[in-house]
Motif scaffolding. Structure first.
Motif: not given
Length: 220
Positions: A116, A120, A124, A141, A144
């Motif tokens: 995950e 991310t 980004d 990060f 999130e």
């Protein structure tokens, strides 16, 4: 200190010329069981006969290109059906902030959140050493990601718990002759049959090498 991007790119270009002549040897402990026992993040069925090892840097724009395209096809064709195990190794060589991003990602693996976090960071991704993966942003990060124990993560990152782990990944990459990202190993689980791929090659190239190795293994 200002990072000389032109120097890095020219050095990588030189490495691409030198590498085919390098006498790099595969490490003796390059087996699936060793990689897993050491804590390398992975996806797939551990009983698979094929292993795909990805050496990447989270600041590497070529790695992002690979993740956005080829990796998804490899995942759906080989990993999800249980034909191959996909293992990630850190090769942070694109900028000064790359190593800390690798350490942070390995910290998320403690909580089963590596993939995950991996998704991310690449989604980004910003310019190299622009601050997008400074310590503050890495914590943002992580925050999130659902069900992340942020206190545990921050403690892991702040103490650089996995710095030596990342250093060993870098040493492994160097022993294989890898100096650029992304680079890959396609092998059987015992590490006795190994193929190398360098660069974000398109899926058909991966498919050809993977299928050929699978055929070789099955005919033994």
């Amino acid at each position: 200190m200002v990072l000389n991007i032109a120097y890095i790119e020219s050095t990588q270009a030189l490495n691409r010329i030198i590498l085919p002549y390098a006498a790099a040897q595969s490490p003796e402990n390059l087996t699936l069981s060793t990689l897993i026992s050491q804590g390398s993040p992975y996806q797939g069925n551990l009983n698979s006969s094929l292993v795909i090892i990805d050496f990447s840097d989270f600041q590497c724009y070529l790695c992002k290109r690979y993740v956005d395209n080829t990796e998804q096809q490899i995942n759906s064709t080989y990993v999800q059906p249980g034909k191959a195990v996909y293992v990630f190794k850190h090769l942070p060589n694109r900028g000064f902030d790359s190593k800390n991003a690798s350490i942070a990602a390995q910290c998320t693996n403690d909580q089963g959140k590596f993939w995950e976090f991996h998704k991310t960071l690449y989604a980004d991704q910003g310019p190299i050493d622009s601050g997008w993966v400074n310590t503050e942003n890495l914590k943002k990060f992580a925050n999130e990601i659902p069900n992340m124990n942020i206190t545990q993560f921050e403690s892991c990152l702040d103490t650089k718990k996995y710095e030596s782990f990342v250093d060993k990944d870098i040493a492994m990459a160097n022993s294989l002759g890898f100096t650029e990202t992304p680079s890959f190993i396609i092998m059987n689980s015992e590490g006795s049959n190994i193929e190398k791929i360098q660069g974000p090659k398109p899926f058909p190239i991966f498919k050809s090498i993977i299928d050929n190795l699978e055929s070789k293994i099955s005919n033994k």
